[in-house]
Design a protein around this motif. Structure first.
Motif, PDB file in Angstrom:
ATOM      1  N   THR A  51       0.857  -1.272  -0.043  1.00  0.00           N
ATOM      2  CA  THR A  51       0.028  -0.033  -0.110  1.00  0.00           C
ATOM      3  C   THR A  51       0.730   1.119  -0.001  1.00  0.00           C
ATOM      4  OG1 THR A  51      -0.111  -0.225   2.419  1.00  0.00           O
ATOM      5  CG2 THR A  51      -2.115  -1.276   1.137  1.00  0.00           C
ATOM      6  N   GLN A  52       2.132   1.138   0.327  1.00  0.00           N
ATOM      7  CA  GLN A  52       2.892   2.360   0.548  1.00  0.00           C
ATOM      8  C   GLN A  52       4.063   2.319  -0.517  1.00  0.00           C
ATOM      9  OE1 GLN A  52       4.542   2.950   4.643  1.00  0.00           O
ATOM     10  NE2 GLN A  52       2.614   2.162   5.455  1.00  0.00           N
ATOM     11  N   THR A  57       5.793  -2.369  -6.644  1.00  0.00           N
ATOM     12  CA  THR A  57       4.822  -1.290  -7.074  1.00  0.00           C
ATOM     13  C   THR A  57       3.727  -1.092  -6.224  1.00  0.00           C
ATOM     14  OG1 THR A  57       5.570  -2.127  -9.126  1.00  0.00           O
ATOM     15  CG2 THR A  57       3.179  -0.815  -9.255  1.00  0.00           C
ATOM     16  N   GLN A  58       3.303   0.278  -5.848  1.00  0.00           N
ATOM     17  CA  GLN A  58       2.096   0.470  -4.937  1.00  0.00           C
ATOM     18  C   GLN A  58       0.994  -0.002  -5.539  1.00  0.00           C
ATOM     19  OE1 GLN A  58       0.991   4.842  -4.459  1.00  0.00           O
ATOM     20  NE2 GLN A  58       1.322   4.250  -2.145  1.00  0.00           N
ATOM     21  N   ASP A  59       0.192  -0.715  -4.680  1.00  0.00           N
ATOM     22  CA  ASP A  59      -1.000  -1.584  -5.067  1.00  0.00           C
ATOM     23  C   ASP A  59      -2.008  -1.332  -3.897  1.00  0.00           C
ATOM     24  OD1 ASP A  59      -3.174  -3.056  -6.115  1.00  0.00           O
ATOM     25  OD2 ASP A  59      -1.840  -4.309  -7.255  1.00  0.00           O
ATOM     26  N   TYR A  60      -2.923  -0.534  -3.760  1.00  0.00           N
ATOM     27  CA  TYR A  60      -3.750  -0.550  -2.469  1.00  0.00           C
ATOM     28  C   TYR A  60      -4.701  -1.648  -2.603  1.00  0.00           C
ATOM     29  CZ  TYR A  60      -2.492   4.377  -1.433  1.00  0.00           C
ATOM     30  OH  TYR A  60      -1.703   5.304  -0.891  1.00  0.00           O
ATOM     31  N   VAL A  64      -5.122  -4.291   0.649  1.00  0.00           N
ATOM     32  CA  VAL A  64      -6.129  -4.513   1.416  1.00  0.00           C
ATOM     33  C   VAL A  64      -6.269  -5.982   1.293  1.00  0.00           C
ATOM     34  CG1 VAL A  64      -8.805  -4.228   1.433  1.00  0.00           C
ATOM     35  CG2 VAL A  64      -7.049  -2.406   0.715  1.00  0.00           C
ATOM     36  N   GLU A  65      -6.156  -6.693   0.291  1.00  0.00           N
ATOM     37  CA  GLU A  65      -6.428  -8.058   0.473  1.00  0.00           C
ATOM     38  C   GLU A  65      -5.502  -8.733   1.422  1.00  0.00           C
ATOM     39  OE1 GLU A  65      -8.834  -9.938  -0.840  1.00  0.00           O
ATOM     40  OE2 GLU A  65      -9.528  -8.014  -1.421  1.00  0.00           O
ATOM     41  N   LEU A  66      -4.185  -8.164   1.390  1.00  0.00           N
ATOM     42  CA  LEU A  66      -3.231  -8.799   2.244  1.00  0.00           C
ATOM     43  C   LEU A  66      -3.512  -8.530   3.601  1.00  0.00           C
ATOM     44  CD1 LEU A  66      -0.060  -7.760   0.175  1.00  0.00           C
ATOM     45  CD2 LEU A  66      -0.548 -10.297   0.963  1.00  0.00           C
ATOM     46  N   PHE A  67      -4.240  -7.266   3.987  1.00  0.00           N
ATOM     47  CA  PHE A  67      -4.466  -6.984   5.307  1.00  0.00           C
ATOM     48  C   PHE A  67      -5.757  -7.973   5.671  1.00  0.00           C
ATOM     49  CE2 PHE A  67      -3.371  -2.415   4.562  1.00  0.00           C
ATOM     50  CZ  PHE A  67      -2.195  -2.540   5.115  1.00  0.00           C
ATOM     51  N   LYS A  68      -6.651  -8.329   4.815  1.00  0.00           N
ATOM     52  CA  LYS A  68      -7.538  -9.081   5.235  1.00  0.00           C
ATOM     53  C   LYS A  68      -7.017 -10.670   5.269  1.00  0.00           C
ATOM     54  CE  LYS A  68     -11.289  -8.854   2.231  1.00  0.00           C
ATOM     55  NZ  LYS A  68     -11.684  -8.359   0.977  1.00  0.00           N
ATOM     56  N   ASP A  69      -6.047 -11.072   4.616  1.00  0.00           N
ATOM     57  CA  ASP A  69      -5.608 -12.281   5.158  1.00  0.00           C
ATOM     58  C   ASP A  69      -4.969 -12.378   6.406  1.00  0.00           C
ATOM     59  OD1 ASP A  69      -6.395 -13.359   2.493  1.00  0.00           O
ATOM     60  OD2 ASP A  69      -4.556 -12.871   1.688  1.00  0.00           O
ATOM     61  N   ALA A  70      -4.122 -11.304   6.631  1.00  0.00           N
ATOM     62  CA  ALA A  70      -3.605 -11.076   7.971  1.00  0.00           C
ATOM     63  C   ALA A  70      -4.465 -11.110   8.844  1.00  0.00           C
ATOM     64  CB  ALA A  70      -2.649  -9.584   8.121  1.00  0.00           C
ATOM     65  N   ALA A  71      -5.690 -10.457   8.785  1.00  0.00           N
ATOM     66  CA  ALA A  71      -6.787 -10.509   9.849  1.00  0.00           C
ATOM     67  C   ALA A  71      -7.270 -11.837  10.147  1.00  0.00           C
ATOM     68  CB  ALA A  71      -7.849  -9.503   9.393  1.00  0.00           C
ATOM     69  N   ARG A  90     -10.084   3.228  -0.131  1.00  0.00           N
ATOM     70  CA  ARG A  90      -8.712   3.447  -0.528  1.00  0.00           C
ATOM     71  C   ARG A  90      -8.268   2.154  -0.817  1.00  0.00           C
ATOM     72  NH1 ARG A  90      -3.776   6.939   1.991  1.00  0.00           N
ATOM     73  NH2 ARG A  90      -3.200   7.554  -0.218  1.00  0.00           N
ATOM     74  N   GLY A  91      -8.109   1.661  -2.274  1.00  0.00           N
ATOM     75  CA  GLY A  91      -7.804   0.409  -2.794  1.00  0.00           C
ATOM     76  C   GLY A  91      -9.008  -0.423  -3.126  1.00  0.00           C
ATOM     77  N   VAL A  92     -10.291  -0.022  -2.447  1.00  0.00           N
ATOM     78  CA  VAL A  92     -11.354  -0.990  -2.621  1.00  0.00           C
ATOM     79  C   VAL A  92     -12.620   0.168  -2.768  1.00  0.00           C
ATOM     80  CG1 VAL A  92     -10.815  -2.978  -1.455  1.00  0.00           C
ATOM     81  CG2 VAL A  92     -11.520  -0.768  -0.081  1.00  0.00           C
ATOM     82  N   ASN A  93     -13.613  -0.398  -3.329  1.00  0.00           N
ATOM     83  CA  ASN A  93     -14.853   0.590  -3.183  1.00  0.00           C
ATOM     84  C   ASN A  93     -15.368   0.657  -1.883  1.00  0.00           C
ATOM     85  OD1 ASN A  93     -15.113   0.667  -5.911  1.00  0.00           O
ATOM     86  ND2 ASN A  93     -16.152  -1.313  -6.127  1.00  0.00           N
ATOM     87  N   THR A  94     -15.884   2.049  -1.522  1.00  0.00           N
ATOM     88  CA  THR A  94     -16.280   2.121  -0.203  1.00  0.00           C
ATOM     89  C   THR A  94     -17.341   1.332   0.307  1.00  0.00           C
ATOM     90  OG1 THR A  94     -15.712   4.450  -0.222  1.00  0.00           O
ATOM     91  CG2 THR A  94     -17.243   3.882   1.479  1.00  0.00           C
TER      92      THR A  94
END
Length: 276
Positions: A51-52, A57-60, A64-71, A90-94
């Motif tokens: 994401t940063q 390569t920046q890819d929001y 987000v998918e990685l954050f969800k997997d981590a969760a 950011r990176g997904v539809n609201t």
């Protein structure tokens, strides 16, 4: 003490809306979360990198998918970042429902910011049925964990009686704690609550909070006490201390209404009692 003198200004109340029009916790139960801390840590770190744009390569969206997997592997931070991503779009539809879904996962692990955001949602009925008692629980828990804005907002909650009992002495205490942390308006509101309370009540509030210092079970016990009273099971003075009256009322409720001899006070069962 009641009446117009206790009303906090509209400008202050808007601070309880957190960062904007956030949603509430949607229907349904969160998925089964695994306990894979090493995997979760790696996925969360990768999510931050992506994401940063740190070395990649920046890819929001991928982040987000990685954050969800981590969760789903047990990361509270991953769940929080996923929730905030859906809130900001950011990176997904609201998606209000998805945002609250992931924030709830983080809150279950006592993530202070997630607890605070959920408290704001329930306080304002954003995407959920408004439940100010539950909001008070969430904000109290976040405050007990040191969340600066939750500490201030808890002062507002007590000043106005928003889900928790209207108590200018308790409001004075929490505004004083917010003042120490440099929160804007805290000093002004602390002095207002000072003028609306007396020395004995302020001393009592300070002693009670000193007793609870460093303990997060206060918020759970306070919620149980207030909810049992709503359900017709008087539990004594709502002070966040699990005494004999609270214990008797709780076990009477679980036996009579839930047909259980005991019920563990985990997050899922607290929600059961909330919605009973």
């Amino acid at each position: 003490m009641h009446g117009p003198a206790l009303l906090v200004t509209a400008a202050v109340v808007t601070l309880l809306s957190g960062c904007g029009s956030f949603p509430g916790f949607g229907a349904g139960s969160p998925p089964q979360v695994q306990n894979n801390p090493e995997v979760a840590k790696q996925q969360f770190t990768q999510g931050l990198d992506v994401t940063q744009g740190r070395g990649v390569t920046q890819d929001y969206q991928h982040g987000v998918e990685l954050f969800k997997d981590a969760a789903l592997n047990g990361s509270a931070e991953g769940a929080y970042m996923a929730g905030m991503s859906y809130l900001s779009g950011r990176g997904v539809n609201t998606s209000l429902t998805d945002a609250a879904y992931w924030l709830d996962l983080a809150a279950r692990k006592d993530h202070p910011s997630a607890l605070y955001q959920l408290g704001v949602l329930y306080m304002n009925g954003r995407g959920v049925k408004k439940n100010r008692l539950w909001a008070g629980f969430l904000l109290s828990r976040a405050a007990d964990l040191g969340h600066k804005q939750a500490i201030f907002d808890l002062g507002v909650v007590y000043a106005r009686g928003l889900g928790l009992p209207q108590d200018p002495a308790a409001a004075w205490y929490w505004f004083a704690q917010a003042e120490k942390r440099g929160v804007a308006l805290a000093t002004e509101l602390k002095m207002r609550m000072y003028s609306l309370s007396n020395k004995a009540s302020r001393q009592s509030a300070s002693r009670l909070m000193a007793y609870h210092s460093g303990r997060v079970d206060r918020s759970t016990t306070l919620f149980i006490q207030l909810r049992l009273d709503e359900l017709g099971y008087p539990s004594g003075h709502a002070d966040g201390i699990w005494g004999l009256k609270t214990d008797h009322a709780y076990h009477l409720f679980t036996r009579q209404r839930l047909l259980l001899s005991d019920l563990e006070l985990n997050w899922q069962n607290l929600q059961l009692i909330r919605d009973f």
